[in-house]
Write a protein that holds these residues in place. Structure first.
Motif, PDB file in Angstrom:
ATOM      1  N   VAL A  72       0.831  -1.148 -19.839  1.00 52.21           N
ATOM      2  CA  VAL A  72      -0.327  -0.396 -19.345  1.00 52.21           C
ATOM      3  C   VAL A  72       0.047   1.049 -19.069  1.00 52.21           C
ATOM      4  CG1 VAL A  72      -1.777  -0.184 -17.291  1.00 52.21           C
ATOM      5  CG2 VAL A  72      -1.633  -2.359 -18.480  1.00 52.21           C
ATOM      6  N   LEU A  73       1.185   1.284 -18.439  1.00 55.87           N
ATOM      7  CA  LEU A  73       1.622   2.656 -18.165  1.00 55.87           C
ATOM      8  C   LEU A  73       1.886   3.423 -19.456  1.00 55.87           C
ATOM      9  CD1 LEU A  73       3.953   2.085 -15.104  1.00 55.87           C
ATOM     10  CD2 LEU A  73       1.690   3.141 -15.116  1.00 55.87           C
ATOM     11  N   PHE A 132      -0.038   7.441 -23.444  1.00 57.12           N
ATOM     12  CA  PHE A 132      -0.469   7.760 -24.801  1.00 57.12           C
ATOM     13  C   PHE A 132      -1.893   8.305 -24.809  1.00 57.12           C
ATOM     14  CE2 PHE A 132      -2.571   6.438 -28.746  1.00 57.12           C
ATOM     15  CZ  PHE A 132      -1.823   7.163 -29.655  1.00 57.12           C
ATOM     16  N   ILE A 133      -2.778   7.688 -24.040  1.00 58.42           N
ATOM     17  CA  ILE A 133      -4.172   8.143 -23.977  1.00 58.42           C
ATOM     18  C   ILE A 133      -4.234   9.556 -23.410  1.00 58.42           C
ATOM     19  CG2 ILE A 133      -6.398   7.717 -22.843  1.00 58.42           C
ATOM     20  CD1 ILE A 133      -5.527   4.697 -22.899  1.00 58.42           C
ATOM     21  N   ALA A 172      -7.003  -9.485 -21.803  1.00 60.82           N
ATOM     22  CA  ALA A 172      -7.135  -8.227 -22.543  1.00 60.82           C
ATOM     23  C   ALA A 172      -8.034  -7.216 -21.837  1.00 60.82           C
ATOM     24  CB  ALA A 172      -7.641  -8.509 -23.954  1.00 60.82           C
ATOM     25  N   PRO A 173      -9.205  -7.604 -21.298  1.00 60.97           N
ATOM     26  CA  PRO A 173     -10.019  -6.593 -20.600  1.00 60.97           C
ATOM     27  C   PRO A 173      -9.310  -5.974 -19.398  1.00 60.97           C
ATOM     28  CG  PRO A 173     -11.347  -8.516 -21.082  1.00 60.97           C
ATOM     29  CD  PRO A 173      -9.937  -8.874 -21.420  1.00 60.97           C
ATOM     30  N   GLU A 174      -8.521  -6.759 -18.688  1.00 60.85           N
ATOM     31  CA  GLU A 174      -7.781  -6.192 -17.557  1.00 60.85           C
ATOM     32  C   GLU A 174      -6.770  -5.159 -18.035  1.00 60.85           C
ATOM     33  OE1 GLU A 174      -6.025  -9.478 -15.552  1.00 60.85           O
ATOM     34  OE2 GLU A 174      -7.687  -9.670 -14.155  1.00 60.85           O
ATOM     35  N   VAL A 192      -8.756  -1.907 -19.027  1.00 62.01           N
ATOM     36  CA  VAL A 192      -9.214  -1.136 -17.869  1.00 62.01           C
ATOM     37  C   VAL A 192      -8.022  -0.556 -17.108  1.00 62.01           C
ATOM     38  CG1 VAL A 192     -10.442  -1.310 -15.679  1.00 62.01           C
ATOM     39  CG2 VAL A 192     -11.381  -2.400 -17.701  1.00 62.01           C
ATOM     40  N   ALA A 193      -6.941  -1.312 -17.006  1.00 62.34           N
ATOM     41  CA  ALA A 193      -5.745  -0.797 -16.337  1.00 62.34           C
ATOM     42  C   ALA A 193      -5.135   0.360 -17.125  1.00 62.34           C
ATOM     43  CB  ALA A 193      -4.728  -1.909 -16.147  1.00 62.34           C
ATOM     44  N   SER A 194      -5.246   0.353 -18.449  1.00 66.41           N
ATOM     45  CA  SER A 194      -4.768   1.481 -19.256  1.00 66.41           C
ATOM     46  C   SER A 194      -5.588   2.735 -18.959  1.00 66.41           C
ATOM     47  CB  SER A 194      -4.841   1.146 -20.738  1.00 66.41           C
ATOM     48  OG  SER A 194      -3.979   0.099 -21.051  1.00 66.41           O
ATOM     49  N   ALA A 195      -6.895   2.566 -18.762  1.00 71.47           N
ATOM     50  CA  ALA A 195      -7.731   3.708 -18.375  1.00 71.47           C
ATOM     51  C   ALA A 195      -7.304   4.244 -17.015  1.00 71.47           C
ATOM     52  CB  ALA A 195      -9.206   3.302 -18.354  1.00 71.47           C
TER      53      ALA A 195
END
Length: 164
Positions: A143-144, A149-150, A75-77, A80-83
């Protein structure tokens, strides 16, 4: 002479500081950019965003190499990959407005949340329902999508604040 080992969290913390600094530059130096006829101020925020994206990418690659497994499995990966994906979408679809710093702080906050969760044990029990390459591809698409979305939500909030 002792060298400290390179850790993924070092790169993630550097990326968060870059994004916080980029947000401050947008708030403080916005008037300098408008008053200055020089183009040199316009490239500084883009270079800082590129540095933050590079730090996030190196941190993810280093974590994957140290774990000797497929990336984007914890989950943390994914956080961070979403960021990092949000920063990538920022390069593809730039937004120049008064509240541009809001998007940088959203991405920086997301990366900081991933860093906080990174201290948790990285050994997770995974169900082997799919082959690992397909699982990686699905996580990459997730992630993409999260990054898009972000980025879209940050631009929408900036537009709402600008219009209000």
């Amino acid at each position: 002479m002792m060298f400290t080992p390179l850790l993924a969290t070092n790169f993630f913390i550097a990326a968060v500081f870059c994004l916080a600094g980029k947000g401050i530059i947008h708030l403080v130096a916005d008037r300098w950019q408008q008053e200055s006829t020089s183009k040199k101020w316009q490239n500084i925020p883009r270079a800082i965003a590129g540095l933050a994206l590079l730090c996030l990418t190196i941190g993810l690659a280093l974590a994957t190499v140290q774990r000797c497994g497929w990336p984007l499995q914890t989950a943390p990966e994914v956080i961070v990959a979403s960021a990092a994906a949000a920063l990538l979408w920022r390069f593809v679809h730039p937004y120049h407005g008064k509240w541009e710093a809001l998007n940088d702080w959203n991405v920086g906050g997301l990366a900081a949340w991933g860093i906080i969760r990174w201290t948790m044990p990285q050994t997770a029990v995974r169900a082997q329902l799919m082959p690992q390459p397909w699982q990686f591809i699905l996580h990459l698409l997730l992630v993409l999508a999260c990054g898009a979305f972000i980025h879209a939500s940050g631009v929408a909030m900036a537009c709402l604040l600008t219009e209000a």
